[in-house]
Every structure is written in C-alpha cells, then in structure tokens.
Design a protein around this motif. Structure first.
Motif, PDB file in Angstrom:
ATOM      1  N   LEU A   1       0.829  -1.209   0.000  1.00 61.70           N
ATOM      2  CA  LEU A   1       0.000   0.000   0.000  1.00 61.70           C
ATOM      3  C   LEU A   1       0.861   1.257   0.000  1.00 61.70           C
ATOM      4  N   GLY A   2       2.083   1.126   0.491  1.00 63.54           N
ATOM      5  CA  GLY A   2       2.992   2.266   0.463  1.00 63.54           C
ATOM      6  C   GLY A   2       3.367   2.678  -0.944  1.00 63.54           C
ATOM      7  N   ASN A   3       3.104   1.816  -1.946  1.00 59.27           N
ATOM      8  CA  ASN A   3       3.418   2.149  -3.334  1.00 59.27           C
ATOM      9  C   ASN A   3       2.396   3.089  -3.955  1.00 59.27           C
ATOM     10  N   LEU A   4       1.267   3.318  -3.247  1.00 57.02           N
ATOM     11  CA  LEU A   4       0.270   4.260  -3.765  1.00 57.02           C
ATOM     12  C   LEU A   4       0.868   5.664  -3.784  1.00 57.02           C
ATOM     13  N   PRO A   5       0.319   6.557  -4.601  1.00 57.45           N
ATOM     14  CA  PRO A   5       0.839   7.929  -4.630  1.00 57.45           C
ATOM     15  C   PRO A   5       0.901   8.528  -3.227  1.00 57.45           C
ATOM     16  N   GLU A   6       1.968   9.257  -2.937  1.00 57.15           N
ATOM     17  CA  GLU A   6       2.191   9.738  -1.572  1.00 57.15           C
ATOM     18  C   GLU A   6       1.116  10.711  -1.103  1.00 57.15           C
ATOM     19  N   LYS A   7       0.435  11.391  -2.029  1.00 55.25           N
ATOM     20  CA  LYS A   7      -0.609  12.329  -1.646  1.00 55.25           C
ATOM     21  C   LYS A   7      -1.917  11.629  -1.280  1.00 55.25           C
ATOM     22  N   VAL A   8      -2.009  10.348  -1.536  1.00 55.07           N
ATOM     23  CA  VAL A   8      -3.224   9.590  -1.214  1.00 55.07           C
ATOM     24  C   VAL A   8      -3.296   9.363   0.297  1.00 55.07           C
ATOM     25  N   TYR A   9      -4.483   9.608   0.878  1.00 51.08           N
ATOM     26  CA  TYR A   9      -4.716   9.326   2.292  1.00 51.08           C
ATOM     27  C   TYR A   9      -5.426   7.982   2.390  1.00 51.08           C
ATOM     28  N   ILE A  10      -4.822   7.048   3.097  1.00 47.41           N
ATOM     29  CA  ILE A  10      -5.375   5.696   3.217  1.00 47.41           C
ATOM     30  C   ILE A  10      -6.072   5.568   4.565  1.00 47.41           C
ATOM     31  N   ASP A  11      -7.385   5.440   4.552  1.00 40.63           N
ATOM     32  CA  ASP A  11      -8.165   5.352   5.789  1.00 40.63           C
ATOM     33  C   ASP A  11      -8.475   3.885   6.082  1.00 40.63           C
ATOM     34  N   LEU A  12      -7.838   3.359   7.126  1.00 35.89           N
ATOM     35  CA  LEU A  12      -8.011   1.949   7.509  1.00 35.89           C
ATOM     36  C   LEU A  12      -8.705   1.815   8.860  1.00 35.89           C
ATOM     37  N   THR A  13      -9.307   2.871   9.354  1.00 34.76           N
ATOM     38  CA  THR A  13      -9.874   2.868  10.700  1.00 34.76           C
ATOM     39  C   THR A  13     -11.006   1.849  10.846  1.00 34.76           C
ATOM     40  N   TYR A  14     -11.126   1.316  12.045  1.00 31.85           N
ATOM     41  CA  TYR A  14     -12.230   0.443  12.448  1.00 31.85           C
ATOM     42  C   TYR A  14     -12.366  -0.791  11.547  1.00 31.85           C
ATOM     43  N   ASN A  15     -11.295  -1.589  11.567  1.00 35.47           N
ATOM     44  CA  ASN A  15     -11.297  -2.916  10.983  1.00 35.47           C
ATOM     45  C   ASN A  15     -10.749  -3.881  12.032  1.00 35.47           C
TER      46      ASN A  15
ATOM     47  N   LYS B   1     -16.054  10.753  12.828  1.00 30.36           N
ATOM     48  CA  LYS B   1     -16.206  10.109  11.528  1.00 30.36           C
ATOM     49  C   LYS B   1     -17.650  10.112  11.029  1.00 30.36           C
ATOM     50  N   LEU B   2     -18.591  10.318  11.935  1.00 27.77           N
ATOM     51  CA  LEU B   2     -20.003  10.234  11.561  1.00 27.77           C
ATOM     52  C   LEU B   2     -20.391  11.451  10.724  1.00 27.77           C
ATOM     53  N   ARG B   3     -20.964  11.213   9.584  1.00 28.56           N
ATOM     54  CA  ARG B   3     -21.403  12.290   8.700  1.00 28.56           C
ATOM     55  C   ARG B   3     -22.811  11.986   8.206  1.00 28.56           C
ATOM     56  N   HIS B   4     -23.755  12.832   8.572  1.00 33.05           N
ATOM     57  CA  HIS B   4     -25.137  12.653   8.130  1.00 33.05           C
ATOM     58  C   HIS B   4     -25.838  14.006   8.230  1.00 33.05           C
ATOM     59  N   PRO B   5     -26.727  14.329   7.284  1.00 35.54           N
ATOM     60  CA  PRO B   5     -27.407  15.631   7.317  1.00 35.54           C
ATOM     61  C   PRO B   5     -28.209  15.879   8.580  1.00 35.54           C
ATOM     62  N   ASN B   6     -28.583  14.820   9.288  1.00 37.17           N
ATOM     63  CA  ASN B   6     -29.400  14.994  10.489  1.00 37.17           C
ATOM     64  C   ASN B   6     -28.630  14.744  11.771  1.00 37.17           C
ATOM     65  N   LEU B   7     -27.311  14.787  11.695  1.00 38.30           N
ATOM     66  CA  LEU B   7     -26.461  14.742  12.886  1.00 38.30           C
ATOM     67  C   LEU B   7     -25.603  16.002  12.918  1.00 38.30           C
ATOM     68  N   VAL B   8     -25.396  16.552  14.100  1.00 40.53           N
ATOM     69  CA  VAL B   8     -24.480  17.683  14.242  1.00 40.53           C
ATOM     70  C   VAL B   8     -23.051  17.153  14.078  1.00 40.53           C
ATOM     71  N   THR B   9     -22.285  17.784  13.221  1.00 38.10           N
ATOM     72  CA  THR B   9     -20.945  17.296  12.900  1.00 38.10           C
ATOM     73  C   THR B   9     -19.919  17.812  13.901  1.00 38.10           C
ATOM     74  N   LEU B  10     -19.132  16.894  14.430  1.00 39.96           N
ATOM     75  CA  LEU B  10     -18.014  17.243  15.307  1.00 39.96           C
ATOM     76  C   LEU B  10     -16.800  17.511  14.425  1.00 39.96           C
ATOM     77  N   ARG B  11     -16.286  18.751  14.454  1.00 38.64           N
ATOM     78  CA  ARG B  11     -15.225  19.167  13.545  1.00 38.64           C
ATOM     79  C   ARG B  11     -13.826  19.015  14.132  1.00 38.64           C
ATOM     80  N   ALA B  12     -13.685  19.204  15.435  1.00 37.29           N
ATOM     81  CA  ALA B  12     -12.350  19.168  16.038  1.00 37.29           C
ATOM     82  C   ALA B  12     -12.497  18.993  17.543  1.00 37.29           C
TER      83      ALA B  12
END
Length: 717
Positions: free
Chosen positions: A230-244, A456-467
């Motif tokens: 996976l390190g061979n992917l372009p360096e600007k690519v962000y690889i999200d592997l969370t929650y597996n 990580k939760l994103r939905h139009p009917n949830l308040v988004t936590l930004r930071a």
C-alpha cells in the motif's frame, strides 16, 4: 415493437399506451409506470403521444437515440424496470438521491455501452449482479448509501476502464475479488467504507497508481496485516483503515509513512508508529531487537586490544561538560520565554478591564476579545494550553487553536455536561464549542479513540463534530453551529421570548422524518450500530430550513472520560422516582404526582432503563415516541392536570381509553391544519404509540418508523 409494449404493460401493470412513440420511448415509459410517486412532476412531460423521448425531462439524445437518463434528487418512489437495458446507445444513468427500491435488474447491464451508473442515496437492495462485468466501458459506478448485500462479484475486474468505485454505506460482505488491484489500474477514487467486507486487504491494491484523494476502507471487517505494498500508492493519497480487525506492525514506507494515528484507530491489533502501542518481539513482521542494543559497529572483538581507548571513553572532558550545562540553561530559558509568550497570547484577560457577561472581557477601541473558557467564570482556558493543540477531525477545518482562542464568544447554555459557547471567528465562521470537565488526564487515549469515532459520523441529520482539544485542565469539543435553536424552544417557546411562531404540521412532519432518518443512520449505518441514549427535544437542533440535527451523541461517555458530570445517572435517579410514582398510581388508581425535582430528561427514558445498565436502540425508539407525542400535543412530557401531574405517555393512553376527540389532544396551534390533515395526524399518533410500547421487543425499528413517515408524507404531498 408490439411484444415490447405487451411486456411493459405486464411488467408495471400499466394502462394501454397508444401513439406513435418509438421503441426507446416505450422502454422509458415502462420506467415511468414503475414510479408510483413523483412529487416534483419530474416525469410529467413523458407522453406516449410524442414521436421520440428526446424532449422529455432528464433525457438526452444524440442523433435521436437516448444516451443519458439524469433525474437526481427528485424523490422518485418506485423501482427500476428491466427494459432500460434495451436502450442500445445508453451511456449515462444518474438517479442518485431518490427513493428507488428493489434490486438491480440484470437486464440493465445489456446496455453494454454504459459509461456511468450513479444510483447512490436510494433504497436499492439485493446483490450486485455478476452481469456488471459486461460493462467494459464503465468508468463511474456509485452505489453508495443503499442496502446492497452479498459479496462484490469477481466480474467487477472486467470493468477495466473504471475510474470511480463508490460502494460505501451498504451491507456488502466477503473479501475483495482476486486481481482487484491488477484489473482496475485506472481507478482514481475508491470508497468501500461502512460495509462488512472481510478477509485480508489484497496486496495488489498497491498497483492502483492512479488513485487520488482518500482511499477509504474504514468501518469494515478486514483482517490480517497491512500490506506493505500500500505504500506504493501515490504519496498524496490518504489511506483510511480505521475500524477494521487489522493487526501487526504498520509498514513505514511510501504513502503509509508520516500518517497520524487517526488513519489506523479502531484496530486494536495494530502496533508500531504512529500508534503508541509498541510491537513486541514476537509480533509477526516486527523487527527483532539487536542482541546487544546500542553497541557501536567499530567496537573491537577483543576488549583487551582497546584498554587505553576505553579508559579515555569512560568520562567526558571538562570543556564538554561545560558546553552541555550551558546549552541546557539556554534551552530552559527559551522554553520559559515560550511559555510566557503563549500564556499572553492565549488569554490576556487582565485585571482592570470591564468584564462583560459569560466570562469574556472588553477593552477599549480596537480591542481583541479573548475566549476564556472558565472554571469559575474567572480563569483562563488552560495554563498548559501550549502543551497540546487543536485536533481537526475534518479536512475542511481551516482554523487553529490561536484563532479559536481570540474569537468572540457567547454562552449558549449550561448543563450537567459543561458549558456551550457560540464562537465567531475573525473570518465570520461560527462554531459551537462545548467545554467538558477538568479531570481524566490519564485517559487521553480512550478519549481520543471515542471522539475520533464520533468525528467520523457524517449525516445531514447529525451535528458534525469538527475538532477537539485536550489538556489536563481543559477538554473542548468543536461542532458546527446550528443557528435556529432547539426543538424544545420551537414547540413551547421560552420565557422572555418577544415573539413565538408556532410550527405548522408540515414543518413538524419534516422534523419528525429528519430525526427518524438521523437515528436510523446511527442504528444501522454507523460503526457498531450506535445508540444515542439521551434523546430529547433540547438536543435536537434546527437549521435555517428547519432541518433537524441530532446533537450530544456520545457526550455522556466523553464527559465521563474527561472527568465531567454526565447527567445520565441523575436522570436515572429521577426516573426511579417517576417509576415509584407510577407504581403508586397503579396501586391507588390515582393520578400520578411528579416531584418538582424530577429531571426533564428522565421523562424521555424508556421504562426498562431502570433495570438495564447498557442502553439499547429500543431506548432511542421510546424517546423518539415521546418526542412525537410532544410535537402532536404541544404539551410538555409532564402534563398538568389540575393540581396533579401525569407523564405524557400515560396521559395519551388515558385519552384513548376515554375515547376523547382529537381536538382535546391536539396542540391548539395545529387547529388550522386539523381539518385537512386529521388522518395524517392520527397515523403519526399511532406510530408514536407503537414507539412507546412498554415492551421493547414490540417497538418498531427506526428504519420502519422512517419508512412509514416517508410514505405518509408522500401520500399527501
């Protein structure tokens, strides 16, 4: 043509179609006949009397042949007919964000020239047909936010021109097809998040050299180690592997290097940098330690041959010692100056200035207001603020801690879980900042894991936590600011309001649907199928178009970790008092009297909350039912009856038993709507009563509640 017409009539149970319309027009009319609800009239000019469909809404033709069907976001309710596959020149289908259900007809893939198929945001189900491999020219496939299940067919790798593959938020299972990374080398966007994919991550994914942005494999069941490829992917690519269920050391090469821990959280078996969990020597793939750590390479094999040299190396020269001491002193001075500078920058709320409300200070002309989140309305944000930093949970976060601290701020409210501020940055961006407790300094990792999962939760009917921000003395949560107050105020108003505009029935129904949709997302599409646990009108915020946003999700646990004072326990105690009074009423057949000290939040909790420690989704369903009753009746959850009080669920049950007319139950502000909307109001009342059933097993799932409300709304639009 005649057999095709007969097929259309039988397939969609339509009436006879007559006219001079060509074959492609009849194929499209079969789609219209399979749409049972078209609230915006998107298909209103699709008429059999036309010679061709090229002038119809959403249809694009080239040389009088249909090449595109594009009808997004129009609330079409129905299913896809198989006849769309007979359109020989069809290149593009875009039906995103409608209400289509049923399976994907395999005949659709007979349109082998198809280049884009965009169906995300519907309610389609079933498996992805293996016939998809016929689409050799397909470049975009987006089936996200549906209910597809089963495994991804191996034939997908035959779509060798594919550039965008979006499958997020479905129920897909199984491992990725063999050769996935070799067959789809032109992929630019890949999103497989929020499914149930399992097995190992194919090592050939590293061949996808055209990928851009985020490669999202999060919230699945992938196991085994992270392939170093996976390190061979372009360096600007962000690889999200969370929650597996990944395990082993994190490879430190290429695109996997210099990534923060947020890309890997939720995998307890992972170890090594950037995580703080070191790999043990017996971890597969971990580097074995040297037999003699820190031994220089040039040490002679025979110690006797270097006795003189080793003797000299035992001590440092006097000049070296002096140099070290001087450098230490200089370093300490620099750190002290930095502390002093940061302290003055963080909050210069000095004495002698005129204080204004909410713990903020006011200077003279050209002043800079300073955000002082206070323990006792007089202390600054944190004496240790420079040791930590603001942690963004969204790539769109463009502000930093310094900007946040210098912003104008006002207290929105206080509760058992901290103070909430409205914060306006210099560029006009408005945020909501919640200040949590002051303890829990040893539980940062636990807090980080929890808060980043919520982020990580994103939905139009949830308040988004930004930071968020963490220090020993301060824990802050930074959310989107929702401008139009909360549902409790919208229903009942509040003391001191100059004007009060009651909500119409159509707005109330919109809010009911939005809350149900947000809860359905939490229960079915969020990681681990979350439970809110403390739903009530005061934490349902309203946007400018009266779209509801559920807030305070996960707040009780975060406050507990941070050392705050969650209200859940106090609510439980209040609920116990309420239950005691219910039992007294049952024994004496008298109206229940509620203690004036009862917490309002406890009136939304399910009866079984007294016996079960761990909240369940059925708790949320009960709370939602109480909110529906409150919106229908316009009454508080505790109904005053003369000198006595009764909770709203019992009061409604009593009204039903006594067969009181709807006008006695209905919010007086809804009287103008009652004549036209009586059947709809009664239907919603039945839904509410199902939600507050005393037996949790008898309460409906939020998916069914939302579907019922949605059908109800469409039937009267």
């Amino acid at each position: 043509m005649f057999p095709l017409v007969i097929f259309v009539l039988l397939f969609c149970h339509s009436h006879c179609l007559v006219g001079s319309l060509n074959d492609e027009g009849y194929a499209l009319l079969s789609f219209k006949q399979c749409i049972t609800v078209d609230p915006e009239g998107s298909l209103s000019n699709w008429n059999s009397s036309d010679e061709s469909p090229c002038s119809w809404n959403g249809i694009t033709c080239k040389e009088q042949r249909v090449v595109s069907i594009s009808i997004p976001k129009t609330k079409l309710y129905g299913f896809l007919p198989s006849t769309l596959g007979v359109l020989p020149q069809l290149r593009h289908v875009n039906l995103r964000n409608n209400k289509l259900f049923g399976s994907l007809p395999v005949e659709l893939f007979e349109a082998q020239g198809l280049q884009s198929l965009v169906l995300y945001g519907n309610s389609l189900s079933g498996s992805v047909p293996s016939e998809i491999g016929k689409l050799r020219y397909l470049q975009t496939l987006d089936l996200s936010q549906n209910f597809f299940n089963g495994s991804l067919p191996s034939s997908i790798i035959q779509c060798k021109r594919l550039k965008t593959l979006g499958l997020s938020q479905n129920n897909l299972t199984g491992s990725l097809p063999e050769g996935f990374g070799i067959g789809l080398v032109f992929l630019e966007k890949l999103d497989l998040s929020f499914n149930k994919f399992n097995g190992s991550i194919p090592s050939d994914l590293g061949n996808l050299s055209s990928l851009q942005g985020t490669v999202d494999l999060s919230h699945n069941l992938f196991s085994g180690s992270i392939p170093a490829s996976l390190g061979n992917l372009p360096e600007k690519v962000y690889i999200d592997l969370t929650y597996n269920n990944l395990s082993g050391p994190i490879p430190q090469n290429g695109a996997l290097m210099n990534r923060g821990p947020t890309a890997f959280i939720g995998n307890p078996g992972l170890c090594g940098p950037p995580l703080k969990n070191p790999c043990s020597s017996d971890t597969p793939g971990a580097s074995p330690p040297s037999s003699i750590p820190f031994l220089p390479d040039n040490v002679p094999e025979n110690p006797d041959d270097s006795a003189g040299k080793s003797q000299k190396a035992r001590g440092l020269s006097k000049s070296a010692v002096i140099a070290i001491v001087v450098s230490d002193v200089i370093g300490i001075c620099l750190v002290g100056l930095l502390f002093s500078y940061c302290y003055t920058r963080v909050c210069a709320c000095g004495k002698g200035k005129e204080e204004i409300g909410y713990g903020f200070e006011k200077g003279g002309k050209g002043r800079k207001e300073c955000l002082c989140f206070r323990k006792d309305e007089s202390e600054t944000l944190s004496e240790n603020v420079e040791q930590y930093d603001l942690v963004p949970l969204d790539t769109q976060v463009a502000f930093d801690l310094d900007e946040l601290l210098k912003a104008s701020a006002f207290v929105l409210g206080k509760s058992g879980i901290g103070i909430v501020y409205k914060v306006v940055l210099e560029d006009g961006l408005t945020l909501a900042v919640r200040r949590l407790g002051e303890g829990g300094s040893q539980r940062f990792k636990e807090f980080q894991t929890e808060v980043e999962a919520i982020g990580k939760l994103r939905h139009p009917n949830l308040v988004t936590l930004r930071a968020y921000y963490w220090s020993v003395d301060e824990k802050l949560l930074i959310y989107d600011y929702i401008p139009d107050g909360n549902l409790a105020t919208a229903i009942h108003g509040k003391p001191g309001m100059v004007s009060f505009t009651p909500l119409s029935w159509s707005i109330r129904l919109k809010i009911m649907k939005g809350i149900a949709k947000g809860l359905m997302y939490l229960h079915e599409f969020s990681p681990k199928k979350y439970v809110h646990g403390d739903l009530k009108p005061s934490n349902i915020l309203l946007g400018q178009t009266m779209e509801p946003h559920i807030s305070d999700f996960g707040l009780g646990r975060l406050a507990n970790i941070a050392g705050g004072s969650p209200t859940l326990q106090s609510n439980r105690m209040a609920t116990e008092k309420l239950q005691d009074q219910r039992q007294q009423k049952s024994a004496t057949s008298e109206v229940t009297t509620i203690s004036s000290g009862t917490s309002m939040g406890s009136n939304y909790q399910a009866p079984e909350a007294l016996k079960v420690v761990k909240p369940s989704q059925k708790w949320d369903v009960y709370s939602y039912g109480v909110i529906l009753l409150e919106m229908i009746t316009g009454r508080l959850p505790i109904v005053q009856l003369g000198t006595s009080d009764m909770d709203i669920v019992q009061w409604i049950q009593l009204c039903i038993e006594e067969k009181k007319p709807l006008s006695d139950v209905l919010d007086p502000y809804l009287a103008p709507d009652a004549a036209d909307k009586e059947e709809q109001i009664i239907a919603v009342l039945k839904i509410a009563m199902a939600c507050v059933h005393s037996s949790p097993e008898r309460r409906p799932a939020m998916r069914h509640v939302y579907d019922a409300l949605d059908r109800l709304a469409m039937s009267t639009d």
